[in-house]
Design an enzyme around this catalytic site. Structure first.
Site, PDB file in Angstrom:
ATOM      1  N   GLY A 166      -9.372  -7.806  -0.979  1.00 14.23           N
ATOM      2  CA  GLY A 166      -8.271  -8.132  -0.090  1.00 14.23           C
ATOM      3  C   GLY A 166      -7.733  -9.540  -0.240  1.00 14.23           C
ATOM      4  NE  ARG A 224      -4.157  -1.810   1.663  1.00  7.13           N
ATOM      5  CZ  ARG A 224      -5.326  -1.828   2.250  1.00  7.13           C
ATOM      6  NH1 ARG A 224      -5.552  -1.089   3.295  1.00  7.13           N
ATOM      7  NH2 ARG A 224      -6.288  -2.592   1.768  1.00  7.13           N
ATOM      8  CE  LYS A 277     -21.407 -15.563   6.491  1.00  2.00           C
ATOM      9  NZ  LYS A 277     -21.810 -14.718   7.597  1.00  2.00           N
ATOM     10  N   GLY A 315     -13.344  -3.373  -0.383  1.00  2.61           N
ATOM     11  CA  GLY A 315     -14.729  -2.891  -0.398  1.00  2.61           C
ATOM     12  C   GLY A 315     -14.979  -1.912  -1.536  1.00  2.61           C
TER      13      GLY A 315
HETATM   14  P1  AMP Z   1     -14.791 -12.936   1.365  1.00  2.00           P
HETATM   15  O1  AMP Z   1     -14.310 -12.003   2.424  1.00  2.00           O
HETATM   16  O2  AMP Z   1     -16.255 -13.029   1.241  1.00  2.00           O
HETATM   17  O3  AMP Z   1     -14.096 -12.712   0.037  1.00  2.00           O
HETATM   18  O4  AMP Z   1     -14.355 -14.396   1.853  1.00  2.00           O
HETATM   19  C1  AMP Z   1     -13.041 -14.817   1.941  1.00  2.00           C
HETATM   20  C2  AMP Z   1     -12.989 -16.038   2.791  1.00  2.00           C
HETATM   21  O5  AMP Z   1     -13.807 -17.055   2.245  1.00  2.00           O
HETATM   22  C3  AMP Z   1     -11.624 -16.670   2.901  1.00  2.00           C
HETATM   23  O6  AMP Z   1     -11.100 -16.377   4.153  1.00  2.00           O
HETATM   24  C4  AMP Z   1     -11.867 -18.161   2.714  1.00  2.00           C
HETATM   25  O7  AMP Z   1     -11.280 -18.937   3.723  1.00  2.00           O
HETATM   26  C5  AMP Z   1     -13.376 -18.261   2.786  1.00  2.00           C
HETATM   27  N1  AMP Z   1     -13.898 -19.398   1.997  1.00  2.00           N
HETATM   28  C6  AMP Z   1     -13.654 -19.699   0.727  1.00  2.00           C
HETATM   29  N2  AMP Z   1     -14.252 -20.831   0.369  1.00  2.00           N
HETATM   30  C7  AMP Z   1     -14.911 -21.300   1.453  1.00  2.00           C
HETATM   31  C8  AMP Z   1     -15.715 -22.451   1.718  1.00  2.00           C
HETATM   32  N3  AMP Z   1     -15.951 -23.370   0.767  1.00  2.00           N
HETATM   33  N4  AMP Z   1     -16.223 -22.596   2.959  1.00  2.00           N
HETATM   34  C9  AMP Z   1     -15.979 -21.674   3.906  1.00  2.00           C
HETATM   35  N5  AMP Z   1     -15.228 -20.560   3.728  1.00  2.00           N
HETATM   36  C10 AMP Z   1     -14.702 -20.373   2.504  1.00  2.00           C
END
Ligand code: AMP
Length: 399
Positions: free
Chosen positions: A353, A38, A200, A376
């Site tokens: 990120g 950064r 999610k 974000g």
């Molecule tokens: P996000 O902040 O929504 O981009 O989510 C990132 C996180 O999603 C990472 O820390 C991953 O460990 C988690 N992740 C990816 N695939 C899975 C999965 N199949 N089940 C649970 N967590 C997951």
């Protein structure tokens, strides 16, 4: 109106610039910076201003001090690292507003640089407080925003502060971010493929809906895939599912079908008997996930399917890992996709990120056209939102 960039200002000589940067760098327990991307990302703008003999006053936040002065969130490590990178003294001010800061900035000579203390030591920063913004701007003549990653926040040093400057501009990092984003979303070379992953669906619903109006293909991996797979009638065991979003997931699937967008979900996955680095694992199809197991990565057939779909892509945008890549046992899907994206001849843009961490860890960063510094902010741009920090730059930009 269009954003005015710092290189459109004719004379910076002796001018005092307030430059908002994002030096929110990760620190270890001993206050050592573990990753300085950064800081490096803003060097072109800082050196441009210093070379033209401007007086540069840098402002940033670090961590979440929640409006209170806390020494562990001091900008000191960032100022020190910047000083090393520039090979030049960077004075750390004891505060970001007030008499002592005014005394220091009044004494600046052309080509000097000062780093203000963390702007989030004051509650006014996150409240977008006008009086706090006025105090920050005090004595400066030109405003430069080169903090893309916080431009989705209407905070005092990003938004309200622009009211106190006749000249409001953006730096080169912002220029890169905006240029690449436009290349992808405003005027893309097609086929345009979006890859979405991460935990999610809930955080990415608006992004998905917006992508449905713009892209040619959507590839879904990560935890979010299992809400879609469940919506399609699969038994996904203990995999991450947002039950309340199953109908919405179905709506998104129908929307993509109506628009003729190819919507790809994993066909196989790495399942584990528990959420742990040393869990027992195996590969199954998405139809055969055992009842008590959970899917934590995409499988090899999914990697093959997704990689094949990238072959004719001219533009690829990617946000979110394909699995729990923080654990080696569930990292392969993400790293294989990093390779597939890196090997593509398409314009490739990675943002968010976690995704940039995955690309850096996969050792393929140099083969990606652009890695956004915004998490974000990048997602909100993908959603089609106007970011408050960018809106003010446009409003006070060039005609
Ligand atoms: P996000 O902040 O929504 O981009 O989510 C990132 C996180 O999603 C990472 O820390 C991953 O460990 C988690 N992740 C990816 N695939 C899975 C999965 N199949 N089940 C649970 N967590 C997951």
């Amino acid at each position: 109106m269009a954003i005015q960039y710092i290189d459109q200002i004719e004379n910076l000589n002796g001018k005092k610039i307030f430059m908002r940067v994002d030096f929110n760098v990760p620190l270890d327990d001993n206050q050592n910076i573990t990753e300085d991307t950064r800081i490096r990302a803003v060097l072109p703008t800082i050196t441009y201003a210093l070379d033209r003999k401007a007086k540069v006053v840098l402002a940033s936040h670090l961590g979440r001090p929640k409006g209170e002065r806390k020494s562990k969130y001091s900008m000191a490590p960032a100022a020190e690292r910047l000083s090393q990178l520039l090979g030049k003294k960077v004075t750390l001010a004891p505060d970001c507003i007030g008499d002592e800061v005014a005394r220091l900035t009044d004494a600046m000579q052309p080509g000097d640089i000062i780093m203000l203390e963390n702007v989030r030591f004051y509650p006014g920063e996150e409240k977008n407080d006008e009086e706090f913004a006025r105090a920050l701007a005090d004595g400066c003549e030109i405003y430069v925003n080169d903090a893309f990653a916080v431009s989705h926040r209407a905070h005092a040093s990003v938004e309200a502060i622009t009211r106190f400057f006749p000249v409001v501009t953006a730096g080169f990092l912002m220029k890169n971010e905006m240029t690449y984003f436009e290349k992808v979303m405003t005027n893309p070379v097609r086929p345009l493929v979006a890859i979405l992953g991460g935990a999610k669906v809930s955080g990415k619903l608006e992004v998905l809906e917006s992508l449905c109006t713009k892209v040619d293909k959507i590839i879904i991996g990560g935890g979010m895939a299992f809400t879609f797979l469940k919506a399609l009638g699969n038994n996904v065991g203990k995999s991450l599912v947002e039950e309340e979003l199953i109908d919405t997931a179905m709506r998104v699937l129908n929307m993509s079908r109506e628009r003729g967008i190819k919507f790809l979900l994993p066909v196989d996955c790495v399942v584990a008997d528990r959420f742990s680095a040393d869990a027992e694992t195996k590969i199954t199809t998405v139809q055969e996930i055992p009842q008590d197991w959970m899917a934590l990565d995409i499988g090899p057939a999914s990697v093959k399917l997704f990689s094949d779909e990238l072959k004719d892509a001219e533009t690829i945008v990617w946000n979110g890992p394909m699995g729990v890549f923080e654990m080696d046992a569930f990292a392969k899907g993400t790293f294989d996709m990093v390779s597939a994206v890196a090997d593509s001849s398409a314009i490739t843009i990675v943002g968010g990120g976690d995704t940039d961490v995955a690309v850096q860890r996969g050792g393929q960063a140099s083969k990606i056209s652009y890695i956004s510094t915004g998490g974000g902010a990048f997602l909100e741009l993908l959603e089609g939102k106007k970011l408050p920090g960018i809106k003010v730059l446009e409003e006070k930009g060039t005609k």
